[in-house]
Design a protein around this motif. Sequence first.
Motif, PDB file in Angstrom:
ATOM      1  N   GLU A 177       0.833  -1.207   0.000  1.00  0.00           N
ATOM      2  CA  GLU A 177       0.000   0.000   0.000  1.00  0.00           C
ATOM      3  C   GLU A 177       0.867   1.256   0.000  1.00  0.00           C
ATOM      4  N   ASN A 178       2.085   1.149   0.513  1.00  0.00           N
ATOM      5  CA  ASN A 178       3.001   2.291   0.492  1.00  0.00           C
ATOM      6  C   ASN A 178       3.694   2.339  -0.879  1.00  0.00           C
ATOM      7  N   CYS A 179       2.906   2.684  -1.886  1.00  0.00           N
ATOM      8  CA  CYS A 179       3.385   2.589  -3.271  1.00  0.00           C
ATOM      9  C   CYS A 179       3.591   3.960  -3.900  1.00  0.00           C
ATOM     10  N   GLN A 180       3.564   5.004  -3.088  1.00  0.00           N
ATOM     11  CA  GLN A 180       3.722   6.353  -3.639  1.00  0.00           C
ATOM     12  C   GLN A 180       5.207   6.632  -3.843  1.00  0.00           C
ATOM     13  N   VAL A 181       5.720   6.170  -4.978  1.00  0.00           N
ATOM     14  CA  VAL A 181       7.146   6.291  -5.281  1.00  0.00           C
ATOM     15  C   VAL A 181       7.308   6.875  -6.679  1.00  0.00           C
ATOM     16  N   LEU A 182       8.512   7.350  -6.952  1.00  0.00           N
ATOM     17  CA  LEU A 182       8.821   7.803  -8.306  1.00  0.00           C
ATOM     18  C   LEU A 182      10.266   7.469  -8.622  1.00  0.00           C
ATOM     19  N   SER A 183      10.568   7.401  -9.913  1.00  0.00           N
ATOM     20  CA  SER A 183      11.917   7.146 -10.398  1.00  0.00           C
ATOM     21  C   SER A 183      12.290   8.230 -11.394  1.00  0.00           C
ATOM     22  N   PRO A 194      14.363  19.722 -20.357  1.00  0.00           N
ATOM     23  CA  PRO A 194      12.916  19.563 -20.180  1.00  0.00           C
ATOM     24  C   PRO A 194      12.611  18.311 -19.368  1.00  0.00           C
ATOM     25  N   VAL A 195      11.511  18.361 -18.635  1.00  0.00           N
ATOM     26  CA  VAL A 195      11.116  17.259 -17.759  1.00  0.00           C
ATOM     27  C   VAL A 195       9.813  16.664 -18.273  1.00  0.00           C
ATOM     28  N   MET A 196       9.753  15.334 -18.331  1.00  0.00           N
ATOM     29  CA  MET A 196       8.538  14.623 -18.706  1.00  0.00           C
ATOM     30  C   MET A 196       8.134  13.704 -17.558  1.00  0.00           C
ATOM     31  N   VAL A 197       6.933  13.905 -17.021  1.00  0.00           N
ATOM     32  CA  VAL A 197       6.448  13.130 -15.870  1.00  0.00           C
ATOM     33  C   VAL A 197       5.406  12.139 -16.368  1.00  0.00           C
ATOM     34  N   SER A 239       8.957   8.812 -13.579  1.00  0.00           N
ATOM     35  CA  SER A 239       7.867   7.844 -13.610  1.00  0.00           C
ATOM     36  C   SER A 239       7.219   7.774 -12.240  1.00  0.00           C
ATOM     37  N   VAL A 240       5.903   7.886 -12.186  1.00  0.00           N
ATOM     38  CA  VAL A 240       5.168   8.008 -10.929  1.00  0.00           C
ATOM     39  C   VAL A 240       4.319   6.766 -10.677  1.00  0.00           C
ATOM     40  N   SER A 241       4.324   6.282  -9.440  1.00  0.00           N
ATOM     41  CA  SER A 241       3.377   5.261  -8.983  1.00  0.00           C
ATOM     42  C   SER A 241       2.475   5.891  -7.931  1.00  0.00           C
ATOM     43  N   TYR A 242       1.254   5.380  -7.819  1.00  0.00           N
ATOM     44  CA  TYR A 242       0.260   6.015  -6.960  1.00  0.00           C
ATOM     45  C   TYR A 242      -0.750   4.970  -6.516  1.00  0.00           C
ATOM     46  N   ARG A 243      -1.502   5.272  -5.474  1.00  0.00           N
ATOM     47  CA  ARG A 243      -2.491   4.331  -4.965  1.00  0.00           C
ATOM     48  C   ARG A 243      -3.606   4.104  -5.983  1.00  0.00           C
ATOM     49  N   LEU A 244      -4.109   2.865  -5.998  1.00  0.00           N
ATOM     50  CA  LEU A 244      -5.061   2.444  -7.018  1.00  0.00           C
ATOM     51  C   LEU A 244      -6.328   1.875  -6.381  1.00  0.00           C
ATOM     52  N   GLY A 245      -7.346   1.698  -7.205  1.00  0.00           N
ATOM     53  CA  GLY A 245      -8.552   0.999  -6.783  1.00  0.00           C
ATOM     54  C   GLY A 245      -9.205   1.602  -5.562  1.00  0.00           C
ATOM     55  N   ILE A 246      -9.699   0.735  -4.687  1.00  0.00           N
ATOM     56  CA  ILE A 246     -10.360   1.176  -3.461  1.00  0.00           C
ATOM     57  C   ILE A 246      -9.417   2.019  -2.622  1.00  0.00           C
ATOM     58  N   PHE A 247      -8.141   1.638  -2.570  1.00  0.00           N
ATOM     59  CA  PHE A 247      -7.171   2.372  -1.758  1.00  0.00           C
ATOM     60  C   PHE A 247      -6.987   3.808  -2.251  1.00  0.00           C
ATOM     61  N   GLY A 248      -7.133   4.002  -3.548  1.00  0.00           N
ATOM     62  CA  GLY A 248      -6.824   5.317  -4.093  1.00  0.00           C
ATOM     63  C   GLY A 248      -8.013   6.157  -4.504  1.00  0.00           C
ATOM     64  N   ALA A 266       3.636  14.118  -6.196  1.00  0.00           N
ATOM     65  CA  ALA A 266       4.770  13.806  -7.075  1.00  0.00           C
ATOM     66  C   ALA A 266       5.141  15.021  -7.924  1.00  0.00           C
ATOM     67  N   LEU A 267       4.153  15.708  -8.470  1.00  0.00           N
ATOM     68  CA  LEU A 267       4.429  16.887  -9.286  1.00  0.00           C
ATOM     69  C   LEU A 267       5.047  18.003  -8.456  1.00  0.00           C
ATOM     70  N   ARG A 268       4.629  18.143  -7.211  1.00  0.00           N
ATOM     71  CA  ARG A 268       5.245  19.151  -6.340  1.00  0.00           C
ATOM     72  C   ARG A 268       6.684  18.770  -6.022  1.00  0.00           C
ATOM     73  N   TRP A 269       6.926  17.469  -5.873  1.00  0.00           N
ATOM     74  CA  TRP A 269       8.305  17.016  -5.654  1.00  0.00           C
ATOM     75  C   TRP A 269       9.163  17.373  -6.865  1.00  0.00           C
ATOM     76  N   VAL A 270       8.632  17.161  -8.040  1.00  0.00           N
ATOM     77  CA  VAL A 270       9.367  17.519  -9.256  1.00  0.00           C
ATOM     78  C   VAL A 270       9.687  19.008  -9.255  1.00  0.00           C
ATOM     79  N   ARG A 271       8.697  19.818  -8.973  1.00  0.00           N
ATOM     80  CA  ARG A 271       8.910  21.273  -8.935  1.00  0.00           C
ATOM     81  C   ARG A 271      10.044  21.647  -7.979  1.00  0.00           C
ATOM     82  N   ASP A 272      10.080  20.998  -6.826  1.00  0.00           N
ATOM     83  CA  ASP A 272      11.012  21.394  -5.773  1.00  0.00           C
ATOM     84  C   ASP A 272      12.381  20.743  -5.876  1.00  0.00           C
ATOM     85  N   ASN A 273      12.487  19.609  -6.593  1.00  0.00           N
ATOM     86  CA  ASN A 273      13.723  18.825  -6.527  1.00  0.00           C
ATOM     87  C   ASN A 273      14.357  18.467  -7.858  1.00  0.00           C
TER      88      ASN A 273
END
Length: 329
Positions: free
Chosen positions: A13-19, A30-33, A64-73, A87-94
């Motif tokens: 469930e802790n799947c909120q990650v990015l690469s 340029p950045v592509m999310v 590349s972004v992962s996020y909560r899905l289905g009932i969880f999300g 994730a987009l705010r992280w991109v802006r800041d980092n």
Amino acid sequence: MVGSSVEGLTFDENCQVLSVTAPAGASGLPVMVWFHGGAYVTGSGESTKYDASLLALEGVVVVSVSYRLGIFGYLRDNLGLLDQLVALRWVRDNIAAFGGDPSNVTAFGQSAGADSVYALMLVSDEPLFHRAILQSAPLGARGPERAEMTAALREFVSVDASTSVDDVLAVQKDALSMASARFSPSGGMPFGPVLGEIDLAPAASRIELLVGHTADDASPYVPDQPEAWEIATELVFAGPARQLAADWTTAGGQAATFDFRWRPANAPLGACHCMELPFLFDPAGWSHAGMLAGQEPDPVLAKTVRSLWTGFARNGMAALPSRSLELGE
């Protein structure tokens, strides 16, 4: 059709990650999310199918972004959408530390990922991205019955914090069957962001849009009815894509469309949903995809597609040879 997109990945469930994938020595690129598809119930940005190394070699930084899905999300509170905003705010800041330019960000996604980008453009007035690419967004599934379906799902699903993950997933499976049987075409994607009243003008004023579909996008959903492929594709994918581009322009924005038409010889489902993905990402991850009928993506067309997508990310409409692109024929 495409094979498993989550094979070998850990489920949590802790799947909120990015690469982040970037060329060596990247600076100010340029950045592509990327937001993956999977009908809001499966998929991950960590999938090997979304290996972005070839895109990055075109001179961009890919996140590349992962996020909560289905009932969880998405049963309540749009938590998966909030994950994407974080994730987009992280991109802006980092992202500058990884060689990306936070003032030149393109959000792109396919299927539910494209639907996510559509929602992200409308729910926040933060300048988190400046261009958007929607690939095969099932906008026709955002029909008038969607509010009724969401209410039915919330009544049907009875879970709380004490419900085990396995039990939640079992209930989710039953909920998917219920929605599919009672609601069409929205029942094909019952979970997802719930949007209120839509006003395109604020987003259109700040985001350039490229939106399109594959020629036989809907074929996997009516595989035994080839005579219905064109009709279903028009209703769910193609017609709504053209309409969004027209509405975007009317609202004061800039928009272009694409139609991806390449199909391998003897392809069982034609130029089906997902067919453009091996042309963007490393095709090695797609070697066992049934939709390719054992063939390799055309390398010349793949180079063209990657160049168009990254060119749009770099320079927007000025990089496109036409406001209506036909790719593969």
